[in-house]
Design an enzyme around this catalytic site. Structure first.
Site, PDB file in Angstrom:
ATOM      1  N   CYS A   1      -7.491  -2.213   8.412  1.00  0.00           N
ATOM      2  CA  CYS A   1      -6.234  -2.625   7.923  1.00  0.00           C
ATOM      3  C   CYS A   1      -5.568  -0.678   7.852  1.00  0.00           C
ATOM      4  O   CYS A   1      -4.478  -0.742   8.399  1.00  0.00           O
ATOM      5  CB  CYS A   1      -6.339  -3.178   6.557  1.00  0.00           C
TER       6      CYS A   1
ATOM      7  N   HIS B   1      -1.133  -6.340   1.476  1.00  0.00           N
ATOM      8  CA  HIS B   1      -2.832  -6.168   1.241  1.00  0.00           C
ATOM      9  C   HIS B   1      -1.847  -7.732   0.565  1.00  0.00           C
ATOM     10  O   HIS B   1      -1.656  -8.235  -0.464  1.00  0.00           O
ATOM     11  CB  HIS B   1      -4.209  -5.722   0.651  1.00  0.00           C
TER      12      HIS B   1
ATOM     13  N   GLU C   1       0.419  -1.275   0.240  1.00  0.00           N
ATOM     14  CA  GLU C   1      -0.329  -0.152   0.009  1.00  0.00           C
ATOM     15  C   GLU C   1       0.514   1.262   0.539  1.00  0.00           C
ATOM     16  O   GLU C   1       1.635   1.177   0.552  1.00  0.00           O
ATOM     17  CB  GLU C   1      -0.978   0.089   1.243  1.00  0.00           C
TER      18      GLU C   1
END
Lengths: 200, 200, 200, 200
Positions: D141, D165, D78
């Site tokens: 998350c 992820h 991310e």
């Protein structure tokens, strides 16, 4: 030429079914050919009986059944009806289908008599997304498509018949996670497709 | 209230950009608030300069940039602009962006000042698919969104600004593999969204 | 029992074809039943000739053709082969198929003789994603599936035959935009499916 | 170098969470660098407190939080954590998040300090699908990712931190409608990614 176009009634908790909404908005004639419109119940076997009664009454040259295929992005003329039904969702009679063959003595599959490739081209030419589909599923859409083919083989040998799936309407998928098509675009695309089928 | 709404010009071999097409069809006023429409070039930095010049000239209370997000099924107001640009596709100047930060002294991200959740509700209430998006990507859409936020922080502290992504038009995806939305529905949805932002 | 399992060779610029990779890794016997493995060329008609020669030589009780369906997330046993071929991509002979019927006197469709629903259950029971597919497409996979059914009807009436599609391998879709399945999971799933078909 | 790698515990009725399963299978050292593994509760704020306590105890040079992004086909490092939380699903405390900012005085977004582009390249080089993600969502998350960044700014200025992820495991999506990745491939990909981050 006389064309019978059918659309299913609302189903599964939906308030509208784009199929009958779009069919109702079709013109009453295309290039001088009469368009007969019929709402059919989203019920196994009963839908086919309703269509059969109308065929006997109106003696159309062509039957086009229209149904919703939620999740598709385009108008999709179907290539083949298959002799199989399944699905755990109840139809509008409150019961699901008995899993297995639709007609015990029917062929495994029947191709449509409609010029689906040319119909797709015609739909695209009016600016609407379209593609041929090779599967109408195993629920009531394929069921009706198959039953009309089975009738054609056994009772109406001169009939041309086929099935066209259409997407959700925008207001059925307002949460934005699945594709849709406006009612106007459905009508424009279906009209172009029927016109092409007439002139085939 | 004065609202500046921008749309990008056609890009990447497309003949139309739904963004500017939809923006051009917006009303000139919504509930008595003036809507100023501006076409911006799909070019890094230059798009921001064009918007900045218009802000200085018109002094709008709100800026809403509209861009295309091919593949989405819904109108998607964006939550955050990020200080990063990348992409191998050339923009309309013929060059791609230099990969990295957009503004070396800018924050990593800037939230929009628009009430995006309420805007999504408003769009859905007029029957059009909508959802909040948490990423405007890293290409020229996010770039312009970020640059307007950067201008706001440094030069126009009273400005409210945001970005709305819209899907492909049906005639951009006639092969049927990707979702689209009719121009009328885009205009209806954007109008509802802007109205909601005005009354926030 | 003797089971012939075939896999296509690499195709369309890919270095591997998961079909033949997975087939090669199957056990040589499942519950005492011999598994004969055959690589077939990704070429219309020629693939069927290669399979036919092997059927005549080995006289298997069951034929299972395995092919890749790029974009699917699961192992998908196919329900029906259809008498139609099309596609603009050249096969490994350098030519695409002549669009139209595969066999001029063949049925529109032939159902598989494999217990596909139970096979899907068996695959899921070993923890691998699976679902029945109602369309094997119109390219060389459906072609071979159809041709084996046509042979069965005309020459090998006791044969049971079917087709199983498998996803991309992870290293075919490293950019992350399309689903894949590990080779080990393919082999585990196919083995469970074949075992189920044997004991049907 | 000391690297703390965390994984969430099972959540939302699932029996396993691929995040902690994959983390547990990582090696205890990569190129001589210690890998400390930590299971964290899928609970807003509490997950961050557990990580903070471990950071204070172990004083790692790098923190990598791993979480599941159901529906993705690839391992996705991310880019940015955002100061927003929402979601109607209860976390493992039985309550959903209070919608709004995570930290009232936090920045709108914080970029990761990990070399995500190079990590994606490294994952692909070992044959596993990977891509950079520009949104970690708005649930637990992103929350944990944001909170670790917030800690970094305020208390651990030398820390490098980021979030990765991972997809569903195959046995979580056995019905075949959504993509998955095998546990082995997750571990292989994560190991390659961490190695790349170490040597950045």
């Amino acid at each position: 030429m006389k064309i019978l176009v059918t659309g299913f009634d609302p189903f599964g908790g939906e308030k509208v079914n784009p199929a009958i909404e779009a069919v109702k908005k079709l013109p009453d004639a295309i290039d001088g050919n009469e368009i007969i419109k019929l709402e059919v119940p989203t019920i196994f076997y009963q839908s086919a009986q309703v269509v059969k009664a109308k065929i006997e009454q109106e003696k159309p040259d062509m039957v086009i059944n229209v149904g919703q295929a939620g999740g598709r992005s385009a108008i999709t003329p179907e290539r083949i009806a298959i002799n199989f039904q399944a699905g755990s969702t109840p139809d509008n009679s409150g019961k699901g289908p008995k899993e297995g063959k639709i007609e015990t003595d029917g062929a495994d599959g029947y191709f449509t008599q409609l010029p689906i490739k040319q119909m797709v081209t015609a739909i695209r030419q009016v600016g609407i997304p379209a593609m041929v589909s090779n599967s109408a599923g195993t629920y009531v859409c394929n069921h009706l498509f198959y039953e009309v083919q089975y009738m054609r083989v056994h009772e109406f040998p001169d009939l041309k018949a086929g099935f066209i799936h259409i997407p959700f309407l925008p207001n059925q998928v307002k949460n934005g996670r699945r594709p849709s098509m406006s009612l106007n675009d459905m009508v424009t695309g279906l009209t172009a497709a029927i016109k092409e089928a007439i002139h085939d």
